[in-house]
Design a protein around this motif. Structure first.
Motif, PDB file in Angstrom:
ATOM      1  N   PHE A 189       0.823  -1.205   0.000  1.00 10.11           N
ATOM      2  CA  PHE A 189       0.000   0.000   0.000  1.00 10.11           C
ATOM      3  C   PHE A 189       0.857   1.256   0.000  1.00 10.11           C
ATOM      4  N   ARG A 190       2.036   1.182   0.585  1.00 12.30           N
ATOM      5  CA  ARG A 190       2.977   2.303   0.468  1.00 12.30           C
ATOM      6  C   ARG A 190       3.243   2.611  -0.994  1.00 12.30           C
ATOM      7  N   ASP A 191       3.512   1.559  -1.768  1.00 16.21           N
ATOM      8  CA  ASP A 191       3.804   1.766  -3.184  1.00 16.21           C
ATOM      9  C   ASP A 191       2.575   2.225  -3.960  1.00 16.21           C
ATOM     10  N   SER A 192       1.385   1.830  -3.510  1.00 19.32           N
ATOM     11  CA  SER A 192       0.167   2.317  -4.149  1.00 19.32           C
ATOM     12  C   SER A 192       0.015   3.818  -3.946  1.00 19.32           C
ATOM     13  N   VAL A 193       0.319   4.277  -2.747  1.00 18.33           N
ATOM     14  CA  VAL A 193       0.259   5.714  -2.479  1.00 18.33           C
ATOM     15  C   VAL A 193       1.286   6.450  -3.325  1.00 18.33           C
ATOM     16  N   ILE A 194       2.501   5.901  -3.402  1.00 18.90           N
ATOM     17  CA  ILE A 194       3.567   6.536  -4.189  1.00 18.90           C
ATOM     18  C   ILE A 194       3.208   6.564  -5.673  1.00 18.90           C
ATOM     19  N   SER A 195       2.714   5.444  -6.192  1.00 19.36           N
ATOM     20  CA  SER A 195       2.422   5.355  -7.628  1.00 19.36           C
ATOM     21  C   SER A 195       1.268   6.259  -8.037  1.00 19.36           C
ATOM     22  N   ASN A 196       0.435   6.670  -7.077  1.00 20.18           N
ATOM     23  CA  ASN A 196      -0.640   7.614  -7.363  1.00 20.18           C
ATOM     24  C   ASN A 196      -0.182   9.064  -7.229  1.00 20.18           C
ATOM     25  N   ASN A 197       1.141   9.236  -7.182  1.00 22.38           N
ATOM     26  CA  ASN A 197       1.761  10.570  -7.227  1.00 22.38           C
ATOM     27  C   ASN A 197       1.462  11.408  -5.981  1.00 22.38           C
ATOM     28  N   ALA A 198       1.430  10.761  -4.830  1.00 18.65           N
ATOM     29  CA  ALA A 198       1.144  11.492  -3.595  1.00 18.65           C
ATOM     30  C   ALA A 198       2.305  12.376  -3.148  1.00 18.65           C
ATOM     31  N   ILE A 199       3.540  11.952  -3.414  1.00 21.94           N
ATOM     32  CA  ILE A 199       4.691  12.645  -2.835  1.00 21.94           C
ATOM     33  C   ILE A 199       4.760  14.120  -3.232  1.00 21.94           C
ATOM     34  N   PRO A 200       4.646  14.474  -4.534  1.00 14.13           N
ATOM     35  CA  PRO A 200       4.707  15.907  -4.872  1.00 14.13           C
ATOM     36  C   PRO A 200       3.627  16.731  -4.173  1.00 14.13           C
ATOM     37  N   HIS A 201       2.434  16.167  -4.031  1.00 17.57           N
ATOM     38  CA  HIS A 201       1.358  16.886  -3.365  1.00 17.57           C
ATOM     39  C   HIS A 201       1.662  17.082  -1.877  1.00 17.57           C
ATOM     40  N   LEU A 202       2.239  16.060  -1.249  1.00 24.57           N
ATOM     41  CA  LEU A 202       2.610  16.177   0.157  1.00 24.57           C
ATOM     42  C   LEU A 202       3.718  17.207   0.356  1.00 24.57           C
ATOM     43  N   LEU A 203       4.716  17.168  -0.510  1.00 25.74           N
ATOM     44  CA  LEU A 203       5.837  18.099  -0.378  1.00 25.74           C
ATOM     45  C   LEU A 203       5.404  19.535  -0.624  1.00 25.74           C
ATOM     46  N   ALA A 204       4.423  19.715  -1.491  1.00 24.08           N
ATOM     47  CA  ALA A 204       3.934  21.067  -1.789  1.00 24.08           C
ATOM     48  C   ALA A 204       3.259  21.715  -0.583  1.00 24.08           C
ATOM     49  N   LEU A 205       2.832  20.899   0.364  1.00 24.32           N
ATOM     50  CA  LEU A 205       2.151  21.428   1.546  1.00 24.32           C
ATOM     51  C   LEU A 205       3.116  22.031   2.562  1.00 24.32           C
ATOM     52  N   ILE A 206       4.388  21.647   2.519  1.00 28.73           N
ATOM     53  CA  ILE A 206       5.354  22.088   3.521  1.00 28.73           C
ATOM     54  C   ILE A 206       5.652  23.572   3.334  1.00 28.73           C
ATOM     55  N   SER A 207       5.409  24.343   4.377  1.00 27.40           N
ATOM     56  CA  SER A 207       5.698  25.776   4.326  1.00 27.40           C
ATOM     57  C   SER A 207       5.924  26.285   5.743  1.00 27.40           C
TER      58      SER A 207
END
Length: 466
Positions: A189-207
């Motif tokens: 399921f980790r890879d399912s989250v990654i393959s659905n392109n979650a990482i860029p969206h998560l990183l964009a939230l950091i401010s």
């Protein structure tokens, strides 16, 4: 651990005999696997939201009236076309799932509520409904792997990722939390989250303006995306994550630092290539600073990460030494927590398994006195790691280094440990003494040091023949 019914094989594995460094590294990993890699994992895999917070939005329906529904009414309400009834039913289900003790996750799953809750994630006109649905799914995903699978197979991952762009902060944060629980279940399921392109969206939230609780949730979710082996997260994901983790390590909040360090510990718990990806970021000096933290939740994962790194190549270990790790590890051998002493001894044992110039640096940083103290007075689980350090030191040392080891007083506590109820450790100690006695040059000098301990129950003639 070595196979202990083959003395000749065991002696070859411990004895340096001029072997090249790469072979010794392979042996130290193969022979020492059980003790070298700590199996415990102190970070939380999944978390359930049991708070009573709900975002106060203008769109929130049914204000001021507490709603109590039966399961049948919840099912009917969730399947209604009226958004007010959908909200009331979803909120009631969420409250069931948020009970601190014994929430009935199975009941909600078997009632067939997940597909409708997933649909509610897409209800952008009703952010409070989105929030309640995301919260309910978060808590279902905090359960067993089977329960997490029900959320994933209900189609929740992609709608949750889309909520990372929601203008409603509470909805967005709850989606982060749900994705963290899903990713924390395991590599599939980790890879399912990654393959659905979650990482860029998560990183964009950091401010810098993000609420601290939100940033903690993001950091924890990122750490779960680094977690688990067989397989490891893909290289492209790691390359995306590393700069963000390096940035988060500069924060002052202990929870953020803790989860960022745990993430790096997962990424370094593997082959030399994986270790190299982390070392090449230049993170080691910061990790060494964090190893001096008085907060255990920061110290433990930073020490674990450095310990993983020094299981790598001699070059990677040297980078750790250059970053100042040997300034800190001897002090941690004297920490008041045995778990920290054990991790420090484990890390030092891997430095000692390196080439002779690494052993010389151990001597230069005066590691032997605290090591001897641990062998004398430490808990047995710490003493076992300390024995490994002595074994690695002795098998790679020059004659001069061996003499310094003996003069440090290490033999007395080693001999005392021969009565320990652990046959493997006893045999390792015997191998260390045998290793010392096998040195042809100056062997009489070293033998006299052993004999001076005056332990009559040692069969010296037997040891000399080993």
């Amino acid at each position: 651990m070595p196979t202990l019914d083959a003395p000749e094989d065991r002696r070859r594995k411990f004895k340096y005999c001029g072997k090249d460094a790469s072979l010794r590294r392979q042996q130290r990993m193969a022979v020492s696997l059980e003790l070298r890699k700590a199996k415990k994992d102190e970070q939380t895999l999944k978390r359930r939201n049991i708070t009573s917070f709900c975002p106060d939005t203008p769109e929130k329906p049914a204000k001021g009236v507490a709603v109590s529904l039966t399961l049948g009414e919840i099912i009917k309400g969730v399947n209604s076309s009226d958004p007010v009834l959908c909200f009331q039913a979803t909120q009631t289900a969420r409250k069931m799932l948020s009970q601190e003790k014994n929430p009935n996750l199975k009941l909600v799953i078997e009632a067939g509520l997940i597909p409708r809750m997933v649909e509610f994630l897409k209800s952008s006109l009703y952010p409070c409904l989105q929030f309640e649905a995301a919260w309910a799914l978060t808590n279902i995903a905090s359960g067993t792997s089977e329960q997490t699978r029900a959320v994933v197979e209900g189609g929740a991952i992609q709608p949750l990722i889309e909520l990372l762009s929601s203008p409603n902060v509470a909805v967005c944060e709850q989606a982060v939390w749900a994705l963290g629980n899903i990713a924390g279940d395991g590599p599939e399921f980790r890879d399912s989250v990654i393959s659905n392109n979650a990482i860029p969206h998560l990183l964009a939230l950091i401010s810098p303006t993000l609420p601290i609780t939100f940033l903690r949730n993001i950091t924890w979710t990122l750490s779960n995306l680094c977690r688990n082996k067989n397989p490891y997260p893909c290289d492209s994901a790691v390359k995306q994550l590393l700069p963000a983790l390096l940035h988060l390590l500069q924060h002052q909040d202990s929870e953020i630092l803790s989860d960022a360090c745990w993430a790096l510990s997962y990424l370094t718990d593997g082959c030399n290539k994986r270790i190299g990806q982390v070392v090449d970021t230049g993170v080691l000096p910061r990790l060494v600073v964090l190893m001096t933290s008085s907060e255990l939740n920061v110290l433990t994962p930073s020490l674990r990460t450095v310990g993983n790194i020094v299981t790598g190549t001699d070059e990677q270990t040297q980078v750790a030494i250059d970053a100042g790790v040997l300034n800190v590890l001897p002090e941690l051998l004297q920490h008041n927590k045995p778990s920290i002493q054990k991790e420090a001894a484990w890390a030092l044992s891997n430095v000692a398994a390196g080439p002779r110039h690494h052993i010389q640096q151990l001597l230069a940083y005066d590691v032997l006195p605290p090591l001897v103290a641990v062998l004398k007075n430490g808990e047995f689980k710490v003493q076992k790691e300390a024995v490994w350090m002595v074994a690695n030191f002795a098998t790679g040392a020059t004659m001069d280094q061996l003499i310094q080891l003996v003069h440090s007083g290490v033999l007395e506590p080693l001999v005392n440990l021969l009565t320990a109820p652990d046959v493997k450790i006893v045999l390792i100690i015997l191998d260390v003494i045998s290793c010392i006695l096998q040195e042809e040059d100056e062997s009489l000098t070293l033998l006299s040091q052993v004999l001076d301990q005056d332990y009559e129950f040692i069969d010296y003639e037997c040891l000399a023949k080993k």
